[in-house]
Design a protein around this motif. Structure first.
Motif, PDB file in Angstrom:
ATOM      1  N   GLY A 216      35.995 -13.191  18.234  1.00  0.00           N
ATOM      2  CA  GLY A 216      35.405 -13.384  19.555  1.00  0.00           C
ATOM      3  C   GLY A 216      34.992 -14.799  19.890  1.00  0.00           C
ATOM      4  N   ASP A 217      34.987 -15.708  18.878  1.00  0.00           N
ATOM      5  CA  ASP A 217      34.568 -17.101  19.131  1.00  0.00           C
ATOM      6  C   ASP A 217      33.250 -17.156  19.900  1.00  0.00           C
ATOM      7  OD1 ASP A 217      36.138 -18.878  17.792  1.00  0.00           O
ATOM      8  OD2 ASP A 217      37.602 -19.144  19.396  1.00  0.00           O
ATOM      9  N   ASN A 218      32.250 -16.454  19.348  1.00  0.00           N
ATOM     10  CA  ASN A 218      30.908 -16.441  19.952  1.00  0.00           C
ATOM     11  C   ASN A 218      30.919 -15.993  21.409  1.00  0.00           C
ATOM     12  OD1 ASN A 218      29.513 -17.396  17.597  1.00  0.00           O
ATOM     13  ND2 ASN A 218      30.334 -19.435  18.040  1.00  0.00           N
ATOM     14  N   GLY A 219      31.737 -15.000  21.696  1.00  0.00           N
ATOM     15  CA  GLY A 219      31.747 -14.413  23.024  1.00  0.00           C
ATOM     16  C   GLY A 219      32.772 -14.994  23.965  1.00  0.00           C
ATOM     17  N   VAL A 220      33.470 -16.050  23.556  1.00  0.00           N
ATOM     18  CA  VAL A 220      34.476 -16.659  24.421  1.00  0.00           C
ATOM     19  C   VAL A 220      35.677 -15.721  24.596  1.00  0.00           C
ATOM     20  CG1 VAL A 220      36.080 -18.608  24.709  1.00  0.00           C
ATOM     21  CG2 VAL A 220      33.768 -18.994  23.808  1.00  0.00           C
ATOM     22  N   ILE A 221      36.035 -15.007  23.512  1.00  0.00           N
ATOM     23  CA  ILE A 221      37.180 -14.080  23.549  1.00  0.00           C
ATOM     24  C   ILE A 221      36.652 -12.666  23.316  1.00  0.00           C
ATOM     25  CG2 ILE A 221      39.532 -13.664  22.723  1.00  0.00           C
ATOM     26  CD1 ILE A 221      39.427 -16.400  21.355  1.00  0.00           C
ATOM     27  N   ASP A 225      32.424  -8.248  19.063  1.00  0.00           N
ATOM     28  CA  ASP A 225      32.032  -8.647  17.705  1.00  0.00           C
ATOM     29  C   ASP A 225      30.560  -9.041  17.653  1.00  0.00           C
ATOM     30  OD1 ASP A 225      34.672  -8.790  16.021  1.00  0.00           O
ATOM     31  OD2 ASP A 225      35.182  -9.644  17.955  1.00  0.00           O
ATOM     32  N   ASP A 226      30.093  -9.728  18.701  1.00  0.00           N
ATOM     33  CA  ASP A 226      28.692 -10.140  18.742  1.00  0.00           C
ATOM     34  C   ASP A 226      27.755  -8.968  19.030  1.00  0.00           C
ATOM     35  OD1 ASP A 226      29.228 -12.785  18.188  1.00  0.00           O
ATOM     36  OD2 ASP A 226      29.391 -13.360  20.297  1.00  0.00           O
ATOM     37  N   VAL A 227      28.178  -8.093  19.923  1.00  0.00           N
ATOM     38  CA  VAL A 227      27.308  -7.006  20.374  1.00  0.00           C
ATOM     39  C   VAL A 227      27.301  -5.828  19.405  1.00  0.00           C
ATOM     40  CG1 VAL A 227      26.940  -5.307  22.216  1.00  0.00           C
ATOM     41  CG2 VAL A 227      27.558  -7.655  22.795  1.00  0.00           C
ATOM     42  N   VAL A 228      28.462  -5.508  18.814  1.00  0.00           N
ATOM     43  CA  VAL A 228      28.575  -4.315  17.966  1.00  0.00           C
ATOM     44  C   VAL A 228      28.715  -4.660  16.481  1.00  0.00           C
ATOM     45  CG1 VAL A 228      29.885  -2.210  17.516  1.00  0.00           C
ATOM     46  CG2 VAL A 228      29.635  -3.037  19.855  1.00  0.00           C
ATOM     47  N   MET A 229      29.695  -5.484  16.160  1.00  0.00           N
ATOM     48  CA  MET A 229      30.014  -5.753  14.756  1.00  0.00           C
ATOM     49  C   MET A 229      28.894  -6.457  13.999  1.00  0.00           C
ATOM     50  SD  MET A 229      33.054  -5.285  13.082  1.00  0.00           S
ATOM     51  CE  MET A 229      34.713  -4.717  13.397  1.00  0.00           C
ATOM     52  N   LYS A 230      28.489  -7.628  14.482  1.00  0.00           N
ATOM     53  CA  LYS A 230      27.542  -8.458  13.724  1.00  0.00           C
ATOM     54  C   LYS A 230      26.190  -7.788  13.489  1.00  0.00           C
ATOM     55  CE  LYS A 230      29.744 -12.829  15.005  1.00  0.00           C
ATOM     56  NZ  LYS A 230      29.616 -14.114  15.736  1.00  0.00           N
ATOM     57  N   PRO A 231      25.580  -7.177  14.504  1.00  0.00           N
ATOM     58  CA  PRO A 231      24.292  -6.517  14.252  1.00  0.00           C
ATOM     59  C   PRO A 231      24.405  -5.354  13.261  1.00  0.00           C
ATOM     60  CG  PRO A 231      24.641  -6.832  16.606  1.00  0.00           C
ATOM     61  CD  PRO A 231      25.936  -7.144  15.940  1.00  0.00           C
ATOM     62  N   THR A 232      25.520  -4.630  13.333  1.00  0.00           N
ATOM     63  CA  THR A 232      25.696  -3.484  12.433  1.00  0.00           C
ATOM     64  C   THR A 232      25.898  -3.947  10.998  1.00  0.00           C
ATOM     65  OG1 THR A 232      26.737  -2.281  14.269  1.00  0.00           O
ATOM     66  CG2 THR A 232      26.964  -1.348  12.061  1.00  0.00           C
ATOM     67  N   ILE A 233      26.707  -4.978  10.819  1.00  0.00           N
ATOM     68  CA  ILE A 233      26.926  -5.523   9.469  1.00  0.00           C
ATOM     69  C   ILE A 233      25.607  -6.059   8.898  1.00  0.00           C
ATOM     70  CG2 ILE A 233      28.059  -7.385   8.180  1.00  0.00           C
ATOM     71  CD1 ILE A 233      30.458  -7.037  10.091  1.00  0.00           C
ATOM     72  N   LYS A 234      24.833  -6.746   9.735  1.00  0.00           N
ATOM     73  CA  LYS A 234      23.527  -7.271   9.294  1.00  0.00           C
ATOM     74  C   LYS A 234      22.616  -6.130   8.859  1.00  0.00           C
ATOM     75  CE  LYS A 234      19.807 -10.344  10.936  1.00  0.00           C
ATOM     76  NZ  LYS A 234      18.636  -9.471  10.813  1.00  0.00           N
ATOM     77  N   LYS A 235      22.592  -5.064   9.634  1.00  0.00           N
ATOM     78  CA  LYS A 235      21.764  -3.903   9.307  1.00  0.00           C
ATOM     79  C   LYS A 235      22.195  -3.279   7.979  1.00  0.00           C
ATOM     80  CE  LYS A 235      20.701   0.763  11.010  1.00  0.00           C
ATOM     81  NZ  LYS A 235      20.971   1.756  12.094  1.00  0.00           N
ATOM     82  N   GLU A 238      21.236  -5.571   5.034  1.00  0.00           N
ATOM     83  CA  GLU A 238      19.791  -5.533   4.760  1.00  0.00           C
ATOM     84  C   GLU A 238      19.363  -4.221   4.122  1.00  0.00           C
ATOM     85  OE1 GLU A 238      18.134  -6.399   8.578  1.00  0.00           O
ATOM     86  OE2 GLU A 238      18.313  -8.591   8.321  1.00  0.00           O
ATOM     87  N   SER A 239      20.195  -3.162   4.287  1.00  0.00           N
ATOM     88  CA  SER A 239      19.884  -1.877   3.653  1.00  0.00           C
ATOM     89  C   SER A 239      20.362  -1.820   2.200  1.00  0.00           C
ATOM     90  CB  SER A 239      20.543  -0.743   4.445  1.00  0.00           C
ATOM     91  OG  SER A 239      21.949  -0.724   4.241  1.00  0.00           O
ATOM     92  N   GLY A 240      21.013  -2.888   1.761  1.00  0.00           N
ATOM     93  CA  GLY A 240      21.439  -2.947   0.363  1.00  0.00           C
ATOM     94  C   GLY A 240      22.931  -2.809   0.133  1.00  0.00           C
ATOM     95  N   LYS A 241      23.683  -2.628   1.188  1.00  0.00           N
ATOM     96  CA  LYS A 241      25.142  -2.507   1.043  1.00  0.00           C
ATOM     97  C   LYS A 241      25.772  -3.895   1.089  1.00  0.00           C
ATOM     98  CE  LYS A 241      25.229   2.051   3.236  1.00  0.00           C
ATOM     99  NZ  LYS A 241      25.399   2.802   1.983  1.00  0.00           N
ATOM    100  N   MET A 242      26.745  -4.126   0.214  1.00  0.00           N
ATOM    101  CA  MET A 242      27.406  -5.429   0.126  1.00  0.00           C
ATOM    102  C   MET A 242      28.545  -5.496   1.145  1.00  0.00           C
ATOM    103  SD  MET A 242      25.749  -7.038  -2.283  1.00  0.00           S
ATOM    104  CE  MET A 242      26.802  -8.274  -3.016  1.00  0.00           C
ATOM    105  N   VAL A 243      28.159  -5.640   2.409  1.00  0.00           N
ATOM    106  CA  VAL A 243      29.117  -5.683   3.516  1.00  0.00           C
ATOM    107  C   VAL A 243      29.035  -7.051   4.173  1.00  0.00           C
ATOM    108  CG1 VAL A 243      29.878  -4.586   5.651  1.00  0.00           C
ATOM    109  CG2 VAL A 243      28.764  -3.219   3.888  1.00  0.00           C
ATOM    110  N   PHE A 244      30.196  -7.675   4.395  1.00  0.00           N
ATOM    111  CA  PHE A 244      30.231  -9.038   4.908  1.00  0.00           C
ATOM    112  C   PHE A 244      31.221  -9.141   6.075  1.00  0.00           C
ATOM    113  CE2 PHE A 244      29.217  -8.978   0.432  1.00  0.00           C
ATOM    114  CZ  PHE A 244      28.125  -9.828   0.319  1.00  0.00           C
ATOM    115  N   GLY A 245      30.975 -10.122   6.964  1.00  0.00           N
ATOM    116  CA  GLY A 245      31.878 -10.335   8.079  1.00  0.00           C
ATOM    117  C   GLY A 245      31.108 -10.452   9.387  1.00  0.00           C
TER     118      GLY A 245
END
Length: 347
Positions: A216-221, A225-235, A238-245
């Motif tokens: 998404g290039d920080n929302g340009v495309i 990814d910013d609205v759905v992917m990144k917050p979910t991966i962060k969550k 932080e819960s202990g799962k080794m998920v990256f991206g």
């Protein structure tokens, strides 16, 4: 327990009889040493196998049986599961070919659910001619999800790469709307459990690919990814799962970044399948992860273009058989250790 009692019964559906399915089955079990690893139980018709054995000049021996429970160890068993056996029309998409594929699949799944076979390996179907009132699914994965317990996930596996799909047989125009935080969390849970119990990986590292070009290039495309992917991966992290991206898909495989992870989750079908088949074709396996039973298949389709010519490579089908056996054993060991953490191997 004796070696005979430990032998895993591998159920096999024949797929489209006008494709290369039966050819790769016959070629796989032409080597009698395969019987040392398993007892194969094919759901088809001895008439069809006799015909194709003659066409391809193969020496594969088999025995006809009435039901899977009669399977003989050390033999290639064929359950006569087809009601009306049609003539083979190599390379042709026929309604009869789809009917036979469904009869074989239904019989195999019924035996799997009844524990008459331990695992299921499916030869390729034609997703068009198999459609009818009983089968209205885009593929094996979706059909098995309705027949077996669990949350199914298409998981492409090889010795060096494992790719799961957030969305599998979904039109590209519908992908972004289909991907939600709930879906991501569900698929990650399935993949993590699969890696632990089916592949004996204690703390899996999972990479997720972005939905849009360059994530998404920080929302340009696109902003998914910013609205759905990144917050979910962060969550999840932080819960202990080794998920990256999320990682940009265009450079992820060429840079060998995938080698740092136990699995990669692609946002949609071709994003995952194109790199997988490029890197692993002929050695890859399609595994339906997350279900109560083990099902694998080769990484190719019916290959009508070479059907009947004797040119089909059986490597991927053989890999599918070996993968099913290995996953079944890993899962059995996991259940044993989980039931009694103090169980240790004999010295």
């Amino acid at each position: 327990m004796s070696e005979k009692e430990n032998k895993i019964k591998v159920g096999i559906s024949i797929g489209d009889l006008n494709g290369i399915g039966i050819e790769v089955i016959l070629k796989t079990f032409e080597d009698a040493r395969m019987m040392e690893f398993c007892t194969p139980v094919i759901f088809g018709a001895t008439k069809t196998f006799s015909f194709q054995k003659k066409v391809f000049k193969l020496g594969t021996n088999f025995v006809g049986i009435a039901k899977a429970s009669e399977a003989v160890d050390g033999k290639l068993n064929i359950v006569n599961a087809i009601k009306d056996v049609p003539n083979v029309e190599f390379g042709q998409e026929t309604k009869a070919g789809g009917t036979v594929a469904l009869q074989s699949l239904k019989s195999a799944v019924a035996s799997l659910k009844a524990d008459e076979i331990d695992v299921l390996v499916t030869a390729p179907i034609n997703k068009s001619n198999i459609q009818n009132e009983e089968f209205h699914f885009p593929g094996h994965t979706d059909y098995l999800a309705t027949e077996l317990e669990g949350d199914s996930l298409m998981f492409m596996i090889s010795d060096t790469l494992r790719i799961g799909l957030l969305t599998d047989h979904v039109a590209v125009k519908d992908v972004a709307a289909t991907i939600t935080a709930e879906l991501i969390e569900k698929k990650i849970a399935t993949v993590e459990k699969c890696l632990i119990q089916d592949f004996s990986i204690r703390k899996p590292k999972i990479a997720m690919l972005g939905i849009n070009p360059h994530s998404g290039d920080n929302g340009v495309i696109g902003n998914e990814d910013d609205v759905v992917m990144k917050p979910t991966i962060k969550k999840l992290f932080e819960s202990g799962k080794m998920v990256f991206g999320p990682y940009a898909a265009d450079s992820f495989f060429g840079s060998d970044s995938y080698e740092q992870f136990d699995a990669v989750i692609a946002a949609y079908h071709d994003q995952g399948l194109i790199p997988f088949k490029t890197l692993s074709f002929g050695k890859g396996v399609n595994y339906t992860a997350g279900l109560s039973k083990v099902r694998t298949s080769p990484d190719h389709g019916t290959a009508y273009g070479i059907a009947g010519k004797g040119e089909a490579d059986a490597s991927s089908f053989a890999e599918a058989v070996f993968a099913a056996i290995k996953i079944y054993r890993n899962r059995k060991d996991y259940k044993l250790l989980s039931a009694n953490p103090l169980v240790k191997a004999d010295n």
